[in-house]
Motif scaffolding. Sequence first.
Motif, PDB file in Angstrom:
ATOM      1  N   GLU A 193      29.351  43.050  35.940  1.00  0.00           N
ATOM      2  CA  GLU A 193      30.302  43.664  35.871  1.00  0.00           C
ATOM      3  C   GLU A 193      31.327  43.000  37.056  1.00  0.00           C
ATOM      4  OE1 GLU A 193      29.717  47.580  37.986  1.00  0.00           O
ATOM      5  OE2 GLU A 193      28.204  46.605  39.243  1.00  0.00           O
ATOM      6  N   LEU A 194      32.622  43.236  37.109  1.00  0.00           N
ATOM      7  CA  LEU A 194      33.362  42.829  38.181  1.00  0.00           C
ATOM      8  C   LEU A 194      34.355  44.138  38.483  1.00  0.00           C
ATOM      9  CD1 LEU A 194      35.107  39.789  36.425  1.00  0.00           C
ATOM     10  CD2 LEU A 194      33.521  39.824  38.231  1.00  0.00           C
ATOM     11  N   HIS A 195      34.740  44.124  39.911  1.00  0.00           N
ATOM     12  CA  HIS A 195      35.377  45.280  40.322  1.00  0.00           C
ATOM     13  C   HIS A 195      36.569  44.667  41.048  1.00  0.00           C
ATOM     14  CE1 HIS A 195      36.549  48.928  42.543  1.00  0.00           C
ATOM     15  NE2 HIS A 195      36.843  48.183  43.711  1.00  0.00           N
ATOM     16  N   ASP A 196      37.821  45.459  40.569  1.00  0.00           N
ATOM     17  CA  ASP A 196      39.172  44.980  40.950  1.00  0.00           C
ATOM     18  C   ASP A 196      40.005  46.169  41.332  1.00  0.00           C
ATOM     19  OD1 ASP A 196      40.964  43.149  41.787  1.00  0.00           O
ATOM     20  OD2 ASP A 196      41.244  42.277  39.851  1.00  0.00           O
ATOM     21  N   ASP A 197      41.114  46.093  42.084  1.00  0.00           N
ATOM     22  CA  ASP A 197      41.842  47.023  42.402  1.00  0.00           C
ATOM     23  C   ASP A 197      43.527  46.564  42.546  1.00  0.00           C
ATOM     24  OD1 ASP A 197      41.994  46.103  44.980  1.00  0.00           O
ATOM     25  OD2 ASP A 197      40.319  47.528  45.248  1.00  0.00           O
ATOM     26  N   SER A 198      44.275  47.239  43.396  1.00  0.00           N
ATOM     27  CA  SER A 198      45.740  46.886  43.454  1.00  0.00           C
ATOM     28  C   SER A 198      45.519  45.553  44.247  1.00  0.00           C
ATOM     29  CB  SER A 198      46.611  48.171  44.171  1.00  0.00           C
ATOM     30  OG  SER A 198      45.988  48.392  45.193  1.00  0.00           O
ATOM     31  N   ARG A 199      44.566  45.160  45.083  1.00  0.00           N
ATOM     32  CA  ARG A 199      44.513  44.190  45.926  1.00  0.00           C
ATOM     33  C   ARG A 199      44.246  42.689  45.181  1.00  0.00           C
ATOM     34  NH1 ARG A 199      40.019  46.199  50.241  1.00  0.00           N
ATOM     35  NH2 ARG A 199      39.532  47.041  48.004  1.00  0.00           N
ATOM     36  N   HIS A 200      43.876  42.784  43.978  1.00  0.00           N
ATOM     37  CA  HIS A 200      43.770  41.682  42.951  1.00  0.00           C
ATOM     38  C   HIS A 200      42.605  40.778  43.413  1.00  0.00           C
ATOM     39  CE1 HIS A 200      47.012  43.081  41.123  1.00  0.00           C
ATOM     40  NE2 HIS A 200      48.061  42.563  41.771  1.00  0.00           N
ATOM     41  N   LEU A 201      41.539  41.276  43.537  1.00  0.00           N
ATOM     42  CA  LEU A 201      40.366  40.634  44.049  1.00  0.00           C
ATOM     43  C   LEU A 201      39.718  39.494  43.108  1.00  0.00           C
ATOM     44  CD1 LEU A 201      38.635  44.117  45.553  1.00  0.00           C
ATOM     45  CD2 LEU A 201      40.017  42.178  46.819  1.00  0.00           C
ATOM     46  N   ASN A 202      39.854  39.666  41.993  1.00  0.00           N
ATOM     47  CA  ASN A 202      39.384  38.653  40.924  1.00  0.00           C
ATOM     48  C   ASN A 202      40.542  37.881  40.646  1.00  0.00           C
ATOM     49  OD1 ASN A 202      36.144  39.505  40.343  1.00  0.00           O
ATOM     50  ND2 ASN A 202      37.624  41.463  40.797  1.00  0.00           N
ATOM     51  N   THR A 203      40.544  36.770  40.505  1.00  0.00           N
ATOM     52  CA  THR A 203      41.942  35.943  40.017  1.00  0.00           C
ATOM     53  C   THR A 203      41.265  34.644  39.448  1.00  0.00           C
ATOM     54  OG1 THR A 203      41.749  34.628  42.384  1.00  0.00           O
ATOM     55  CG2 THR A 203      43.270  36.717  41.908  1.00  0.00           C
ATOM     56  N   PHE A 204      42.226  34.057  38.495  1.00  0.00           N
ATOM     57  CA  PHE A 204      41.838  32.741  37.752  1.00  0.00           C
ATOM     58  C   PHE A 204      43.092  32.022  37.870  1.00  0.00           C
ATOM     59  CE2 PHE A 204      41.311  31.127  33.217  1.00  0.00           C
ATOM     60  CZ  PHE A 204      40.722  29.934  33.709  1.00  0.00           C
ATOM     61  N   SER A 205      43.041  30.832  38.526  1.00  0.00           N
ATOM     62  CA  SER A 205      44.030  29.957  38.467  1.00  0.00           C
ATOM     63  C   SER A 205      43.913  28.459  37.961  1.00  0.00           C
ATOM     64  CB  SER A 205      44.548  29.778  40.134  1.00  0.00           C
ATOM     65  OG  SER A 205      44.860  31.004  40.407  1.00  0.00           O
TER      66      SER A 205
END
Length: 212
Positions: A193-205
């Motif tokens: 699983e991945l947890h995310d919220d408005s802080r954008h804790l999971n990113t791809f660049s």
Amino acid sequence: MERTFLLLAAFIFSSGQCRDTDPSRDPDASLAVCKSDICSLIRDLGVYSAQTLELQRLIQEQAQQLKALKESTSAAVPRMAFTAALGPSLDPVPIDITVKYQVIISNMGNGYNPATGNFTARVSGMYYFRYTMYNNLNSPVANSGMSLMKNGQRLVSTWDTAGDDSNDSATNAAVLQLEVGDNVYTKLYAYRELHDDSRHLNTFSGFLLFPL
């Protein structure tokens, strides 16, 4: 420019440069010599003026050529760069899935597709990619595991499936040589699983370092 020469000639006449202080000298002869000198000066100024105008023309022409070269060079250099964030959290699923980052922060060149989660190379070259994985211990133990993929090949990974702390974050990155049409994406493994919220804790660049 011509007006400047005429004013200069008038100044020479009016300033007394042509006056002869020797009373024994023939005034007509002195005046003839003076007129000859002034004509020679005006001719020289005319030559310098023509040379100056030609130099200005060449400078303007070179400036236009340089501007056109900069514009063509800038247009020829491909620009590809993106950053996307996950958005909604991903609960455990029974199969491996491609992570679809829905929040587009930047996407120059439109290489990243949020509908598929794939970055597709539009230019052959060396690229840099980076992703971040985050979980917040929704399950009894940490439960996240994912990899950076290229055309189905696993390249680098992050893993956190044990521990009793409340949150974990992991990052990995790679420099890749891509051909036009190659796909790069991240994979979340089954039952992770991945947890995310408005802080954008999971990113791809990713971005193009230089074309090949």
